[in-house]
Design an enzyme around this catalytic site. Structure first.
Site, PDB file in Angstrom:
ATOM      1  N   HIS A 374      50.087   4.367 -47.129  1.00 25.86           N
ATOM      2  CA  HIS A 374      51.518   4.093 -47.267  1.00 25.86           C
ATOM      3  C   HIS A 374      52.186   4.878 -48.383  1.00 25.86           C
ATOM      4  O   HIS A 374      53.351   4.617 -48.698  1.00 25.86           O
ATOM      5  CB  HIS A 374      51.767   2.615 -47.557  1.00 25.86           C
ATOM      6  CG  HIS A 374      51.387   1.683 -46.457  1.00 25.86           C
ATOM      7  ND1 HIS A 374      52.268   1.244 -45.507  1.00 25.86           N
ATOM      8  CD2 HIS A 374      50.207   1.114 -46.162  1.00 25.86           C
ATOM      9  CE1 HIS A 374      51.656   0.426 -44.678  1.00 25.86           C
ATOM     10  NE2 HIS A 374      50.406   0.329 -45.055  1.00 25.86           N
ATOM     11  N   LYS A 567      66.428  -2.654 -52.788  1.00 24.59           N
ATOM     12  CA  LYS A 567      65.012  -2.325 -52.624  1.00 24.59           C
ATOM     13  C   LYS A 567      64.387  -2.413 -54.004  1.00 24.59           C
ATOM     14  O   LYS A 567      65.101  -2.588 -55.002  1.00 24.59           O
ATOM     15  CB  LYS A 567      64.820  -0.930 -52.020  1.00 24.59           C
ATOM     16  CG  LYS A 567      65.626   0.183 -52.726  1.00 24.59           C
ATOM     17  CD  LYS A 567      65.465   1.528 -52.030  1.00 24.59           C
ATOM     18  CE  LYS A 567      66.406   1.724 -50.863  1.00 24.59           C
ATOM     19  NZ  LYS A 567      65.750   2.178 -49.638  1.00 24.59           N
ATOM     20  N   ARG A 568      63.053  -2.303 -54.093  1.00 21.03           N
ATOM     21  CA  ARG A 568      62.438  -2.293 -55.411  1.00 21.03           C
ATOM     22  C   ARG A 568      63.072  -1.200 -56.281  1.00 21.03           C
ATOM     23  O   ARG A 568      63.450  -0.130 -55.780  1.00 21.03           O
ATOM     24  CB  ARG A 568      60.922  -2.042 -55.280  1.00 21.03           C
ATOM     25  CG  ARG A 568      60.178  -3.244 -54.790  1.00 21.03           C
ATOM     26  CD  ARG A 568      60.328  -4.407 -55.722  1.00 21.03           C
ATOM     27  NE  ARG A 568      59.571  -4.212 -56.924  1.00 21.03           N
ATOM     28  CZ  ARG A 568      58.510  -4.934 -57.270  1.00 21.03           C
ATOM     29  NH1 ARG A 568      58.094  -5.926 -56.498  1.00 21.03           N
ATOM     30  NH2 ARG A 568      57.865  -4.699 -58.386  1.00 21.03           N
ATOM     31  N   LYS A 573      62.958   6.078 -56.002  1.00 24.85           N
ATOM     32  CA  LYS A 573      63.985   5.602 -55.064  1.00 24.85           C
ATOM     33  C   LYS A 573      65.403   5.928 -55.561  1.00 24.85           C
ATOM     34  O   LYS A 573      66.381   5.792 -54.849  1.00 24.85           O
ATOM     35  CB  LYS A 573      63.841   4.099 -54.841  1.00 24.85           C
ATOM     36  CG  LYS A 573      62.528   3.705 -54.140  1.00 24.85           C
ATOM     37  CD  LYS A 573      62.431   2.209 -53.949  1.00 24.85           C
ATOM     38  CE  LYS A 573      61.068   1.739 -53.463  1.00 24.85           C
ATOM     39  NZ  LYS A 573      60.875   1.913 -52.001  1.00 24.85           N
ATOM     40  N   THR A 678      61.771   1.031 -44.598  1.00 28.88           N
ATOM     41  CA  THR A 678      61.987   0.211 -43.407  1.00 28.88           C
ATOM     42  C   THR A 678      63.349  -0.479 -43.461  1.00 28.88           C
ATOM     43  O   THR A 678      63.894  -0.848 -42.421  1.00 28.88           O
ATOM     44  CB  THR A 678      60.879  -0.859 -43.254  1.00 28.88           C
ATOM     45  OG1 THR A 678      60.602  -1.415 -44.530  1.00 28.88           O
ATOM     46  CG2 THR A 678      59.615  -0.241 -42.676  1.00 28.88           C
ATOM     47  N   LYS A 682      66.656  -1.490 -40.736  1.00 28.08           N
ATOM     48  CA  LYS A 682      67.351  -2.781 -40.641  1.00 28.08           C
ATOM     49  C   LYS A 682      68.865  -2.601 -40.738  1.00 28.08           C
ATOM     50  O   LYS A 682      69.630  -3.196 -39.970  1.00 28.08           O
ATOM     51  CB  LYS A 682      66.874  -3.728 -41.756  1.00 28.08           C
ATOM     52  CG  LYS A 682      65.405  -4.105 -41.627  1.00 28.08           C
ATOM     53  CD  LYS A 682      64.831  -4.754 -42.885  1.00 28.08           C
ATOM     54  CE  LYS A 682      63.310  -4.717 -42.806  1.00 28.08           C
ATOM     55  NZ  LYS A 682      62.650  -5.057 -44.085  1.00 28.08           N
TER      56      LYS A 682
HETATM   57  O1  H53 Z   1      55.256   0.729 -47.741  1.00 28.48           O
HETATM   58  C1  H53 Z   1      56.263   0.731 -46.748  1.00 28.48           C
HETATM   59  C2  H53 Z   1      56.943   2.075 -46.676  1.00 28.48           C
HETATM   60  C3  H53 Z   1      57.439   2.516 -48.042  1.00 28.48           C
HETATM   61  C4  H53 Z   1      56.312   2.420 -49.063  1.00 28.48           C
HETATM   62  C5  H53 Z   1      55.743   1.018 -49.058  1.00 28.48           C
HETATM   63  C6  H53 Z   1      54.635   0.776 -50.043  1.00 28.48           C
HETATM   64  C7  H53 Z   1      54.644  -0.402 -50.794  1.00 28.48           C
HETATM   65  O2  H53 Z   1      55.617  -1.306 -50.605  1.00 28.48           O
HETATM   66  C8  H53 Z   1      53.613  -0.661 -51.708  1.00 28.48           C
HETATM   67  C9  H53 Z   1      52.580   0.234 -51.860  1.00 28.48           C
HETATM   68  C10 H53 Z   1      52.566   1.397 -51.126  1.00 28.48           C
HETATM   69  O3  H53 Z   1      51.556   2.253 -51.228  1.00 28.48           O
HETATM   70  C11 H53 Z   1      53.597   1.664 -50.216  1.00 28.48           C
HETATM   71  O4  H53 Z   1      56.778   2.739 -50.343  1.00 28.48           O
HETATM   72  O5  H53 Z   1      57.929   3.824 -47.957  1.00 28.48           O
HETATM   73  O6  H53 Z   1      58.012   1.988 -45.770  1.00 28.48           O
HETATM   74  C12 H53 Z   1      55.622   0.331 -45.438  1.00 28.48           C
HETATM   75  O7  H53 Z   1      54.829   1.347 -44.927  1.00 28.48           O
END
Ligand code: H53
Length: 837
Positions: A374, A567-568, A573, A678, A682
């Site tokens: 991810h 978002k976080r 970001k 994601t 939405k």
């Molecule tokens: O995963 C999302 C992605 C997003 C990515 C996120 C993610 C985390 O929330 C935590 C750890 C990590 O390695 C990745 O930042 O881009 O959409 C689902 O795949």
């Protein structure tokens, strides 16, 4: 069919087996019964919380019936199951979802009215199940929804944290963290005190030859911690399938080597042991895209992997099959590298406990596992120090070394004498201390590795896992672009829009086949339809404006353009880019005459998101947003032209209010850093437009909805490396308009300027790693274009409808079907009586 009850006595069971309510009257009966008997409350002291509890218990009863049947059906069908291992499941609220999925929200609404309550008030009593940080955890929750809705035999496995992600409060502009104790009353979980696993830690490895001359390996002593299963039902939409989410909770084991202390009078130390054991599942680590290598985190990982695998193996063994058949019965998906120890644990079970030979065991292991990556961010890639693993899991470390040895021998045979390649792909990094590279272990132990959006899947093949493409060839690596469930993110969050769409498409089939949305395109010239579309967006904005007023005291104009970034908080970001843009807008507005200012398209900039408690720079960004808000929102010259809002404690249930109310949302990560994203999906699905970089799933969203319907800006991922290089070795200069923003901050306009020094220095002095200055100009110009476009509401609504019509691809149903076909090799389990939704 095996049962302990003799056949001639089963009639009584069948006769009294509950059916669950169907009508409004039956529903009311169930609610009142639960309130009066289960909760021991009455008509005279039934508040909204009690009404929530009674309603949930009534729906829970209904779900349990289908849940039991589903589990039975899946056991008898005896076909392959998928087990989704995730340290995070960001489920949000369950009641509304349960009502909609079983198709009885209307019944509940009317029933609750009879009893003196409004269904919305009751729903909002529920505490979010917030066992996740952000995208990764919410993706797992969407996947569970799709797996159940598509009737796949599937279980989720995770940890039952006593504390979910912290609650965020803002005090004097700073983030404060409050613990999230969420288990006071949780009707959605079922403790299974009979389903326990003892998990071992520490100790040592004894290798010896037994009386028959066989090599025996035994992991001895150390301490045992008991995992107890807590199950939660996961209902599918419009189907009787209810899958299981099993979460493990830790406590001290009553097994061999702990409680002797009680007997020898060491009471306090035994209690301390108890507490130490319970600590394992106590709290979710609040980092997103950041791994800190803490021992307790490794303990969590092994505890959960060991308990889950034990459970899976136990279930498999009951079928009486041979080990060759294991991969035909079991697929395990690793959500990121967090569960990578499951690979080692299965190999350990097969070798040390079941006596299989290495090659055969390893063949079974690699056929069983799939790994989803991810992120490419270096700080998020897990590495565990060898001494740490040695101490905590001595047998696993031996196995990791053996896995590495066999793997490197295989590489050496194919690429003789390429010593560099060997050291580059080694699972063990030869640093001080040595480190285990978990992603490499996950690749070696899986048959497929996937990224989560096209660009991301390409990037992992050409950057972080490049050498593994050389070793294994390209076919081991694949892409499954993320998706979201339209049940929660359209139907539940935006019921009026869902209803309007259904009225045009002749029903709610689109919720199960999202590509049907394309049937909306013919209506883009339908005046009444467009009017209603715009009215719904406006009503959603009014609702958000009320929420903003209630929580921040700031009154915003719902006619203004709502610009949302939730978002976080993370430097990659780039919330800092957004707030610098806001400050620049403020400077521009201040330069206008009162007359000119009246002509400006009014805007509300809305931010929300949590910062990891130890991530100082992210906290600084939150602080700046709040300080800027204080100044701008109280500047009488500005009025409605610009408002800046920071929404406290962004979570799933707040997202359900925010997402349907955006005109524009921001997905503006430095190109190549956001694996997918994601929330972008939405927002678009709810008729919001996007300002974004060419990153993650933004690229595929653009491909689907068309370039004319999205506001793209900024440098491309292929140029990032050169730009970064240039920052250090070229003659680097900050964008002159951005410099004005910095000057205003430095003037003390937003309070003590030293508080923001590091944020500015990251750009002006430390190489601007995230390319904020490089992208500032095109960001601003694109925002100006947005203002212009928004003035033409006709055109805006056309873009909105066209985009929604083309979003079919981004359902998590498509995504799950792709996993099922190309990675898991599993089939749905047909259900005879498909219910009407
Ligand atoms: O995963 C999302 C992605 C997003 C990515 C996120 C993610 C985390 O929330 C935590 C750890 C990590 O390695 C990745 O930042 O881009 O959409 C689902 O795949």
């Amino acid at each position: 069919v095996e049962s302990s009850i003799p056949e001639h006595m089963r009639e009584a069971w069948r006769k009294y087996s509950p059916q669950g309510f169907k009508t409004k009257d039956e529903f009311e009966g169930e609610v009142v019964r639960h309130i009066e008997t289960t909760l021991a409350r009455s008509l005279f002291n039934c508040d909204e919380l009690a009404a929530y509890s009674g309603t949930s218990l009534a729906f829970r009863d209904r779900l349990i019936i289908d849940w039991n049947k589903t589990q039975q059906r899946q056991t008898f069908a005896d076909q392959k199951r998928i087990y989704y291992l995730s340290l995070e499941f960001l489920m949000g609220r369950a009641l509304d979802n349960a009502m909609l999925n079983v198709g009885l929200k209307g019944v509940a609404k009317e029933g609750l009215e009879d009893l003196g309550f409004r269904v919305e008030d009751i729903i909002s009593q529920e505490h979010d199940a917030a066992l996740g940080n952000g995208g990764l955890g919410r993706l797992a929750a969407c996947f569970l929804d799709s797996l159940a809705s598509l009737n796949y035999p599937a279980w989720g496995y995770g940890l039952r944290y006593r504390y979910g992600i912290f609650k965020q409060e803002i005090e004097n502009g700073y983030q404060v963290e409050i613990p999230d104790y969420w288990l006071d009353f949780n009707p959605w979980e079922f403790p299974r005190h009979d389903v326990t696993v003892d998990v071992q830690f520490y100790g040592w490895v004894n290798k010896y030859t037994d009386d028959e001359g066989k090599q025996v390996v035994s992991w001895q002593d150390g301490e045992l911690v008991t995992a107890t299963a807590y199950d939660a039902p996961v209902p599918g939409y419009g189907t009787p399938t209810v899958n299981n989410l099993r979460l493990w909770s830790s406590k001290a084991s009553s097994g061999e080597f702990d409680f002797s202390k009680f007997n020898s009078g060491e009471y306090e130390s035994a209690v301390a042991d108890q507490q130490r054991a319970e600590t394992i599942s106590a709290v979710l680590y609040p980092n997103d895209n950041l791994e800190r290598g803490k021992e307790l985190r490794l303990k969590q990982q092994y505890f959960w992997c060991a308990a889950s695998l034990h459970d899976i193996v136990r279930r498999f063994k009951k079928t009486g099959r041979t080990w060759d058949e294991f991969p035909d019965q079991v697929a395990i998906q690793l959500n990121d590298t967090h569960p990578t120890l499951a690979i080692v644990e299965l190999q350990r079970i097969l070798i040390d406990k079941e006596g299989l030979e290495w090659p055969k065991a390893w063949d079974i292991v690699t056929k069983t596992f799939g790994y989803t990556n991810h992120t490419v961010l270096p700080e998020a890639l897990e590495k565990w120090s060898v001494p740490l693993i040695q101490n905590l899991l001595p047998r696993h470390l031996q196995l990791i070394y053996e896995i590495n040895l066999y793997f490197l021998q295989q590489v050496e045979r194919r690429f003789p004498k390429d010593r560099d390649l060997l050291s580059r792909v080694s699972i063990i990094e030869e640093s001080t201390p040595k480190m285990v590279r978990m992603a490499y272990l996950a690749i070696v132990g899986s048959h497929k590795v996937n990224g989560v959006a096209e660009l991301h899947s390409d990037l992992i093949k050409t950057t972080i896992f490049k050498d593994f493409v050389t070793v294994y060839g390209p076919d081991k690596f694949t892409n499954v672009t993320n998706g979201i469930t339209p049940r929660r993110w359209l139907h539940q969050a935006n019921p009026r829009l869902s209803e309007l769409i259904a009225s045009k498409l002749g029903g709610y089939d689109f919720l199960k086949d999202l590509t049907l949305l394309n049937k909306l395109e013919p209506f883009i010239d339908d005046k009444d339809f467009k009017k209603e579309w715009a009215e719904i967006k406006y009503a959603n904005k009014v609702r958000l404006a009320q929420h903003i007023l209630k929580t921040t005291g700031v009154s915003v104009n719902p006619k203004a353009l709502f610009d949302v970034q939730v978002k976080r908080i993370h430097e990659y970001k780039r919330q800092q880019l957004n707030i610098f843009g806001v400050i620049h807008r403020y400077i521009t507005l201040k330069g206008l005459s009162a007359e000119e200012r009246k002509k400006v398209a009014p805007r509300v900039s809305i931010f929300g998101g949590k910062a990891a408690p130890g991530y100082w720079m992210a906290k600084t960004i939150i602080h700046l947003i709040n300080k800027v808000g204080e100044v701008i929102n109280n500047d009488p010259e500005i009025g409605d032209a610009l408002k800046v809002i920071f929404l406290e404690d962004y979570n799933v249930s707040k997202a359900e209010i925010i997402v349907p109310a955006s005109d524009i949302s921001e997905h503006i990560s430095t190109a190549g850093t956001e694996a997918s994203g994601t929330s972008n999906m939405k927002f678009v699905l709810n008729g919001g437009l996007v300002i974004g970089t060419l990153d993650g799933a933004n690229i595929e969203i653009t491909r689907e909805i068309g370039e004319q319907n999205i506001f793209l800006f900024g440098n491309l991922s292929e140029d990032v490396e050169d730009l970064r290089h240039h920052h250090f070795y070229g003659n680097y200069q900050v964008d002159s308009e951005l410099q004005k923003v910095f000057d205003l901050i430095k003037s003390g306009k937003f309070g003590d300027e030293s508080a923001f020094g590091a944020l500015i220095a990251a750009i002006t002095e430390h190489g601007d790693y995230y390319l904020v200055s490089d992208d500032f100009d095109s960001y601003r110009k694109t925002q100006d274009l947005i203002d212009e476009t928004f003035k033409n509401q006709e055109e805006w609504v056309t873009k909105s409808i066209t985009s929604v019509a083309r979003m079919g691809f981004f359902t998590s149903d498509r995504c799950i079907n792709e996993y099922a076909d190309t990675i898991w090799n599993i089939e749905p389990l047909a259900v005879a009586d498909e219910k009407e939704a």
